[in-house]
Design a protein around this motif. Structure first.
Motif, PDB file in Angstrom:
ATOM      1  N   LEU A 301       0.740  -1.082  -0.113  1.00 52.99           N
ATOM      2  CA  LEU A 301      -0.033   0.038   0.001  1.00 52.99           C
ATOM      3  C   LEU A 301       0.757   1.281   0.029  1.00 52.99           C
ATOM      4  CD1 LEU A 301      -2.827  -0.747   2.490  1.00 52.99           C
ATOM      5  CD2 LEU A 301      -3.118  -0.845  -0.033  1.00 52.99           C
ATOM      6  N   ASN A 302       0.396   2.085  -0.686  1.00 53.93           N
ATOM      7  CA  ASN A 302       1.461   3.526  -0.947  1.00 53.93           C
ATOM      8  C   ASN A 302       0.385   4.459  -0.149  1.00 53.93           C
ATOM      9  OD1 ASN A 302       3.194   2.495  -2.350  1.00 53.93           O
ATOM     10  ND2 ASN A 302       1.903   2.492  -4.154  1.00 53.93           N
ATOM     11  N   ASN A 307      -4.402   7.658  -2.544  1.00 56.04           N
ATOM     12  CA  ASN A 307      -3.953   6.439  -2.183  1.00 56.04           C
ATOM     13  C   ASN A 307      -3.941   5.506  -3.197  1.00 56.04           C
ATOM     14  OD1 ASN A 307      -5.965   6.358   0.879  1.00 56.04           O
ATOM     15  ND2 ASN A 307      -4.150   7.478   0.406  1.00 56.04           N
ATOM     16  N   PHE A 309      -1.663   1.481  -4.926  1.00 59.87           N
ATOM     17  CA  PHE A 309      -0.723   0.245  -4.358  1.00 59.87           C
ATOM     18  C   PHE A 309       0.263  -0.028  -5.559  1.00 59.87           C
ATOM     19  CE2 PHE A 309      -4.512  -1.518  -6.219  1.00 59.87           C
ATOM     20  CZ  PHE A 309      -4.305  -2.493  -7.434  1.00 59.87           C
ATOM     21  N   LEU A 345      -5.434   2.261   5.972  1.00 62.16           N
ATOM     22  CA  LEU A 345      -4.032   1.473   5.949  1.00 62.16           C
ATOM     23  C   LEU A 345      -4.024   0.317   6.966  1.00 62.16           C
ATOM     24  CD1 LEU A 345      -1.905   4.842   6.047  1.00 62.16           C
ATOM     25  CD2 LEU A 345      -2.491   3.376   4.232  1.00 62.16           C
ATOM     26  N   PRO A 348      -4.887  -5.387   4.299  1.00 63.09           N
ATOM     27  CA  PRO A 348      -5.119  -5.821   2.794  1.00 63.09           C
ATOM     28  C   PRO A 348      -4.870  -7.334   2.645  1.00 63.09           C
ATOM     29  CG  PRO A 348      -3.064  -4.679   2.625  1.00 63.09           C
ATOM     30  CD  PRO A 348      -3.388  -4.791   4.079  1.00 63.09           C
ATOM     31  N   ILE A 362      -9.340  -5.392  -0.498  1.00 63.82           N
ATOM     32  CA  ILE A 362      -8.964  -3.993   0.207  1.00 63.82           C
ATOM     33  C   ILE A 362     -10.315  -3.305   0.659  1.00 63.82           C
ATOM     34  CG2 ILE A 362      -7.809  -1.740  -0.227  1.00 63.82           C
ATOM     35  CD1 ILE A 362      -6.352  -2.917  -2.598  1.00 63.82           C
ATOM     36  N   TYR A 364     -11.607  -0.340   0.608  1.00 63.07           N
ATOM     37  CA  TYR A 364     -11.759   1.048   0.156  1.00 63.07           C
ATOM     38  C   TYR A 364     -12.966   1.723   0.540  1.00 63.07           C
ATOM     39  CZ  TYR A 364      -8.480   0.630  -3.713  1.00 63.07           C
ATOM     40  OH  TYR A 364      -7.193   0.399  -4.463  1.00 63.07           O
TER      41      TYR A 364
END
Length: 488
Positions: A301-302, A307, A309, A345, A348, A362, A364
């Motif tokens: 995850l970034n 946001n 990935f 965060l 996942p 995920i 979201y």
């Protein structure tokens, strides 16, 4: 003269008698019939044996099994027997037939014949059943399957110890890995059944890796740098190496803080604080590593805006970037400005099918959902509908699992208040999630995991916190284990 003719006549009659065809003396009979996984790798993950009653043979296989080209394995009472279906010779373990309707097998031995009718039906639908409850306090749990014996294994951390446990019959057999506080565990099991455990120690600010050697647990590394609580550390093995992925939380110095650290072990020495080759994004969270068919997949995850990935692969000693950076659009294509979904965060999940397609679980916008990434085109699409958000606590975690034959499952909690664990599966006909099945009757902590064995049994483990009344424990903390399997 007459004597000679009589002798000749007698001899001639004797020759005719011995030349008559008497035929084989055995039976035209089938003595065994089954469908073996090794001969049906695209359709079955375990063997299914038929029941022979007279000349009727019945075989039960899992629901939704493709019956159009199953290969049967059979035995006859006499090795000289010939077996045909509609005149086509049958070779045990080789010849495929469509068993959507009953199939007649003709067994012939000389002038003897026997006709067997094979009927294939569905096993009862697989159901979730409780395997065991284990009174155990935990801050975190991780579940993996030992593929050498298809048994579930756990690593459990709490204030007092790091514990490894493995299912033995209907109970867990546990072993102490370390008699001290552990956090943020990771569990990896090699193809040979060797367990490796990562845990973080807040007192030393370092990560430790332990493995079991000669019946005893040994710590083989204590130098992995400080790990963040959003680390979601993951540990896996491939090509004879152990890989540990963590989020660096070193604050003195802070040069690598929030970067993904890669530690590798080749069996004799460690390399720590390495980078993912080709990764240009400075910050990352929750690395998830999975291996499939000789390839390791790493999801990250970034925590950037928007946001996103990334996904990387490792095969034959080489790293590649599969998805450099993907942000999931919430606006319609072409809309200006474009908007994107945000994610929690937290926790996942990722599974990979036999074709290399990647499935991501995920949450979201605190809504559990699954994205599929095509192995060839890298096209990304949502699978099934979005699960309505159960709230910003329960809606931050979901787990996905893929059966060996490709059926997708997702576990998540139903609401912030009840926090009951439930499971849905993807219906192949509607291409959407089935009605949820409630698993737990008590509120479930964030810690729950679901994995399949290679033979098709799923295990689901979850943690229930202790309950107190006036400061007194009335219900102890426990870890519950369920499995998904047919009743036959």
């Amino acid at each position: 003269m007459l004597c000679c003719l009589g002798v000749l006549f007698t001899a001639g009659c004797g020759d005719d008698k011995t030349g008559e065809e008497e035929g084989p003396t055995g039976e035209a009979k089938l003595t065994a019939f089954s469908f073996k996984a090794e001969n049906n790798p695209d359709y079955l993950v375990k063997d299914y044996t038929g029941t022979i009653s007279g000349t009727a043979i019945s075989v039960k296989v899992p629901a939704d099994t493709d019956l159009s080209a199953l290969v049967a394995t059979f035995e006859t009472a006499d090795g000289e027997s010939k077996v045909t279906v509609n005149g086509t010779p049958q070779v045990s373990g080789t010849t495929a037939n469509d068993f959507s309707d009953p199939v007649d097998y003709l067994v012939s031995l000389g002038k003897k014949n026997a006709l067997y009718t094979v009927t294939v039906s569905e096993l009862p639908e697989a159901v979730w059943t409780k395997v065991t409850e284990w009174e155990q306090d935990a801050s975190s749990i991780r579940l993996e399957i030992d593929q050498t014996d298809n048994l579930p294994c756990l690593v459990v951390t709490n204030e007092n110890a790091v514990t490894f446990a493995k299912l033995n019959g209907n109970t867990f057999t546990s072993e102490t890995v370390a008699n001290r506080k552990g956090q943020y565990p990771g569990l990896g099991i090699s193809s040979a059944g060797q367990p490796y455990i990562f845990f973080y120690e807040s007192e030393t600010l370092n990560g430790t890796v332990a493995t079991k050697t000669g019946g005893a647990w040994t710590e083989i590394c204590n130098s992995i740098e400080r790990t963040a609580n959003q680390a979601g550390p993951t540990i896996t093995t491939i090509d004879g190496k152990v890989f540990v992925f963590t989020v660096n939380d070193n604050r003195s110095p802070s040069t690598r803080r929030r970067q993904i650290d890669v530690a590798t072990y080749d069996g004799s020495s460690w390399t720590t604080s390495g980078d993912i080759p080709g990764r240009s994004i400075a910050r990352g969270y929750w690395p998830v590593a999975r291996t499939k068919n000789g390839t390791m997949y790493l999801f990250v995850l970034n925590p950037v805006s928007p946001n996103s990935f990334s996904i990387y692969t490792y095969k034959n000693g080489t790293w590649s970037t599969f998805i450099e950076e993907y942000a999931y659009p919430s606006s319609e294509p072409g809309a200006e400005p474009a908007t994107y979904h945000s994610f929690s965060l937290y926790c996942p999940d990722m599974v990979i099918d036999d074709d290399g397609n990647i499935y991501l679980g995920i949450c979201y916008d605190y809504s559990p959902q699954v994205l599929k990434i095509d192995a060839n085109t890298k096209e990304i699409n949502r699978i099934g509908s979005v699960i309505p958000s159960p709230g910003n606590t329960s809606g931050r975690t979901c787990r996905i699992a893929l059966s060996p034959l490709g059926k997708l499952y997702m576990a998540y909690r139903n609401s912030n208040d009840a926090k009951l664990l439930q499971v849905v599966s993807l219906d192949e006909k509607t291409k959407d999630w089935t009605a949820p099945i409630q698993i737990s009757s008590e509120p479930v902590f964030d810690e729950f995991e679901c994995k399949f064995t290679k033979e098709g049994t799923a295990y689901l483990a979850y943690y229930v916190q202790e309950e107190k009344t006036d400061g007194v424990v009335t219900t102890p903390a426990k870890i519950c284990l369920y499995k998904l399997a047919t009743t036959e």
